[in-house]
Design a protein around this motif. Structure first.
Motif, PDB file in Angstrom:
ATOM      1  N   VAL A   1      11.194  -3.632  -1.920  1.00 52.90           N
ATOM      2  CA  VAL A   1      10.446  -4.673  -2.640  1.00 52.90           C
ATOM      3  C   VAL A   1      10.039  -5.781  -1.688  1.00 52.90           C
ATOM      4  O   VAL A   1       8.893  -6.239  -1.707  1.00 52.90           O
ATOM      5  N   GLY A   2      10.942  -6.222  -0.831  1.00 51.53           N
ATOM      6  CA  GLY A   2      10.639  -7.290   0.115  1.00 51.53           C
ATOM      7  C   GLY A   2       9.515  -6.940   1.073  1.00 51.53           C
ATOM      8  O   GLY A   2       8.701  -7.793   1.431  1.00 51.53           O
ATOM      9  N   ILE A   3       9.444  -5.691   1.467  1.00 46.42           N
ATOM     10  CA  ILE A   3       8.424  -5.264   2.429  1.00 46.42           C
ATOM     11  C   ILE A   3       7.114  -4.867   1.771  1.00 46.42           C
ATOM     12  O   ILE A   3       6.036  -5.250   2.227  1.00 46.42           O
ATOM     13  N   PHE A   4       7.179  -4.106   0.677  1.00 46.98           N
ATOM     14  CA  PHE A   4       5.984  -3.461   0.133  1.00 46.98           C
ATOM     15  C   PHE A   4       5.469  -4.039  -1.188  1.00 46.98           C
ATOM     16  O   PHE A   4       4.347  -3.736  -1.585  1.00 46.98           O
ATOM     17  N   VAL A   5       6.256  -4.846  -1.886  1.00 43.51           N
ATOM     18  CA  VAL A   5       5.862  -5.283  -3.227  1.00 43.51           C
ATOM     19  C   VAL A   5       5.742  -6.802  -3.345  1.00 43.51           C
ATOM     20  O   VAL A   5       4.791  -7.314  -3.931  1.00 43.51           O
ATOM     21  N   GLU A   6       6.685  -7.503  -2.791  1.00 46.34           N
ATOM     22  CA  GLU A   6       6.857  -8.939  -3.024  1.00 46.34           C
ATOM     23  C   GLU A   6       5.596  -9.784  -2.844  1.00 46.34           C
ATOM     24  O   GLU A   6       5.341 -10.698  -3.620  1.00 46.34           O
ATOM     25  N   ASP A   7       4.805  -9.520  -1.845  1.00 44.62           N
ATOM     26  CA  ASP A   7       3.654 -10.372  -1.543  1.00 44.62           C
ATOM     27  C   ASP A   7       2.342  -9.872  -2.142  1.00 44.62           C
ATOM     28  O   ASP A   7       1.272 -10.346  -1.756  1.00 44.62           O
ATOM     29  N   TYR A   8       2.416  -8.931  -3.086  1.00 47.13           N
ATOM     30  CA  TYR A   8       1.200  -8.306  -3.624  1.00 47.13           C
ATOM     31  C   TYR A   8       1.153  -8.390  -5.143  1.00 47.13           C
ATOM     32  O   TYR A   8       2.181  -8.404  -5.810  1.00 47.13           O
ATOM     33  N   ASN A   9      -0.068  -8.432  -5.676  1.00 42.60           N
ATOM     34  CA  ASN A   9      -0.274  -8.383  -7.125  1.00 42.60           C
ATOM     35  C   ASN A   9      -0.433  -6.956  -7.621  1.00 42.60           C
ATOM     36  O   ASN A   9      -0.204  -6.675  -8.794  1.00 42.60           O
ATOM     37  N   ASN A  10      -0.890  -6.073  -6.739  1.00 46.32           N
ATOM     38  CA  ASN A  10      -1.158  -4.683  -7.088  1.00 46.32           C
ATOM     39  C   ASN A  10      -0.581  -3.782  -6.007  1.00 46.32           C
ATOM     40  O   ASN A  10      -0.864  -3.966  -4.830  1.00 46.32           O
ATOM     41  N   VAL A  11       0.218  -2.791  -6.428  1.00 43.05           N
ATOM     42  CA  VAL A  11       0.832  -1.867  -5.479  1.00 43.05           C
ATOM     43  C   VAL A  11       0.527  -0.446  -5.927  1.00 43.05           C
ATOM     44  O   VAL A  11       0.787  -0.077  -7.069  1.00 43.05           O
ATOM     45  N   PHE A  12      -0.033   0.335  -5.019  1.00 46.25           N
ATOM     46  CA  PHE A  12      -0.333   1.748  -5.251  1.00 46.25           C
ATOM     47  C   PHE A  12       0.717   2.560  -4.502  1.00 46.25           C
ATOM     48  O   PHE A  12       0.829   2.473  -3.292  1.00 46.25           O
ATOM     49  N   ILE A  13       1.526   3.323  -5.254  1.00 45.56           N
ATOM     50  CA  ILE A  13       2.558   4.154  -4.638  1.00 45.56           C
ATOM     51  C   ILE A  13       2.138   5.607  -4.786  1.00 45.56           C
ATOM     52  O   ILE A  13       2.054   6.134  -5.895  1.00 45.56           O
ATOM     53  N   ASP A  14       1.876   6.237  -3.649  1.00 46.54           N
ATOM     54  CA  ASP A  14       1.418   7.628  -3.621  1.00 46.54           C
ATOM     55  C   ASP A  14       2.563   8.554  -3.210  1.00 46.54           C
ATOM     56  O   ASP A  14       3.515   8.132  -2.574  1.00 46.54           O
ATOM     57  N   GLU A  15       2.444   9.795  -3.580  1.00 48.36           N
ATOM     58  CA  GLU A  15       3.418  10.846  -3.261  1.00 48.36           C
ATOM     59  C   GLU A  15       4.763  10.593  -3.933  1.00 48.36           C
ATOM     60  O   GLU A  15       5.830  10.833  -3.372  1.00 48.36           O
ATOM     61  N   ILE A  16       4.712  10.121  -5.191  1.00 51.61           N
ATOM     62  CA  ILE A  16       5.929   9.797  -5.932  1.00 51.61           C
ATOM     63  C   ILE A  16       6.819  11.016  -6.132  1.00 51.61           C
ATOM     64  O   ILE A  16       8.026  10.888  -6.337  1.00 51.61           O
ATOM     65  N   GLN A  17       6.257  12.226  -6.027  1.00 56.47           N
ATOM     66  CA  GLN A  17       7.054  13.444  -6.236  1.00 56.47           C
ATOM     67  C   GLN A  17       8.181  13.587  -5.214  1.00 56.47           C
ATOM     68  O   GLN A  17       9.152  14.301  -5.456  1.00 56.47           O
ATOM     69  N   TYR A  18       8.094  12.887  -4.097  1.00 56.93           N
ATOM     70  CA  TYR A  18       9.154  12.965  -3.091  1.00 56.93           C
ATOM     71  C   TYR A  18      10.386  12.153  -3.477  1.00 56.93           C
ATOM     72  O   TYR A  18      11.470  12.368  -2.939  1.00 56.93           O
ATOM     73  N   ALA A  19      10.229  11.213  -4.392  1.00 58.12           N
ATOM     74  CA  ALA A  19      11.337  10.344  -4.792  1.00 58.12           C
ATOM     75  C   ALA A  19      12.173  11.007  -5.880  1.00 58.12           C
ATOM     76  O   ALA A  19      11.641  11.588  -6.820  1.00 58.12           O
TER      77      ALA A  19
END
Length: 86
Positions: A33-51
């Motif tokens: 969250v601190g690296i990829f989400v915190e500073d953004y209003n919109n987050v696109f997460i691709d390749e969710i099948q790996y999680a």
């Protein structure tokens, strides 16, 4: 991804195909969250099948952030759009 960058402001595009990013998402969600989400209003997460068990991670994000998350992946027939508000 190009559509998102052209039509939304403050977008971060993240792929879970990257093993380091996937490990953060699955095992260190606070860091993710601190690296990829915190500073953004919109987050696109691709390749969710790996999680594995991504619902837990999204619940955490939902509880702490005000962000739109767009999820896609090989096994997702449709894009899912979540907007979380604190």
């Amino acid at each position: 991804a190009k559509y998102l960058l052209e039509n939304y402001s403050n977008v971060n595009i993240v792929t879970l195909e990257n093993i380091t990013t996937l490990n953060l998402f699955q095992n260190e969600i606070k860091s993710f969250v601190g690296i990829f989400v915190e500073d953004y209003n919109n987050v696109f997460i691709d390749e969710i099948q790996y999680a594995k068990n991504s619902a837990k991670q999204f619940k955490y994000i939902c509880n702490i952030m005000d962000v739109k998350i767009i999820i896609s992946g090989l096994f997702q027939p449709l894009l899912l759009i979540f907007q979380f508000a604190v």
